[in-house]
Design an enzyme around this catalytic site. Structure first.
Site: not given
Ligand code: ZN
Length: 212
Positions: A29, A76
Site C-alpha cells: 500500500g 506506485e
C-alpha cells in the site's frame, strides 16, 4: 489547507488505520497528499504503513521526481500522480490491498450497485481497472479513464485505490468498499441480495450530490 507537518502526521495516522484494519500486509500500500505548493507528500517504498514516522515520508513533483526525504519514494506514486493530474480536486490518495476487495479483484466478480445506502451515496459506481504490472507508468495510466467518473476503483488482481479532497475521506472510501465487499461475500452465503427499488436508489443518488 493544512501545513506540511500536519499532513505528515495525518499520513502516518491513516497508515496506522490501514494497517490495523488489515488493508495492507508487510509493506503493501501507499498513501499521498498534495501540498499547497503543488508537490505531493507520499509514503516511501518498503515500509510498513502501521509504523511510519513523519520524517520517513518523501516529497515528489507531478512527474514523480523526488525532492525531499531520506527514503526512496514508492514506485506506485505514479498511480497517485495520474489521479492528481486528471482531477484537480483530488487532494489525497489511498492505495492498499484490502482482503475482501482482493477477493473481487482476483476473481473478477462484479461488485453490484443498488444494495446499500452508504455505498450509493459515498462510492457510486466502482470501476474495475485492468491489470498491469505495479509500479510501471503503464500501470499508472490504467486509472486515467475513471478518475473523473469515480472516487474509488478496484485494481484487477491487485487491490483498491481511493481519492478525495482529504486524507480522511480517501481512507473512508477504502473502508466503505472493503466493508461492502465483506457483506457481499457473507450475503451470498445466505441468498441473493435484494436490490433497493429504483425510486429509492434515485433518492440516494441525489444525496450523493450533497455529500460527495
Ligand atoms: Zn499495490
Amino acid at each position: 489547507m493544512s501545513d506540511e507537518s500536519t499532513i505528515r502526521a495525518e499520513i502516518c495516522e491513516i497508515g496506522k488505520r490501514v494497517y490495523a484494519k488489515g488493508f495492507s500486509s508487510a509493506n503493501d500500500g501507499n498513501i499521498s497528499c498534495r501540498l499547497s505548493d503543488g508537490r505531493v507528500l507520499c509514503t516511501p517504498t518498503l515500509i510498513c504503513k502501521g509504523f511510519m514516522k513523519p520524517e520517513d515520508l518523501c516529497i515528489v513533483d507531478l512527474d514523480g521526481v523526488q525532492s525531499a526525504g531520506h527514503r526512496k519514494r514508492t514506485s506506485e506514486i505514479l498511480l497517485h500522480l495520474e489521479i492528481y493530474k486528471n482531477d484537480t480536486k483530488a487532494m489525497a490518495v489511498v492505495h492498499c490491498h484490502p482482503p475482501h476487495v482482493l477477493a473481487f479483484a482476483m476473481t473478477g466478480a462484479e461488485i453490484p450497485t443498488g444494495l446499500l445506502p452508504e455505498v450509493e451515496i459515498f462510492l457510486g459506481n466502482i470501476p474495475r481497472v485492468e491489470y498491469e504490472t505495479p509500479g510501471t507508468q503503464k500501470f499508472a495510466e490504467t486509472i486515467k479513464p475513471f478518475v473523473a467518473k469515480a472516487n474509488t476503483a478496484v485494481l484487477a488482481n491487485h487491490g483498491s485505490v481511493s481519492w478525495a479532497n482529504s486524507l480522511e475521506r480517501a481512507y473512508w472510501y477504502t473502508e466503505i468498499l472493503d466493508a461492502y465487499c465483506k457483506s457481499l461475500i457473507l450475503a451470498k452465503q445466505l441468498g441473493e441480495p435484494q436490490k433497493l427499488p429504483p425510486d429509492k436508489i434515485a433518492e440516494l443518488q441525489q444525496l450523493r450530490q450533497r455529500f460527495c
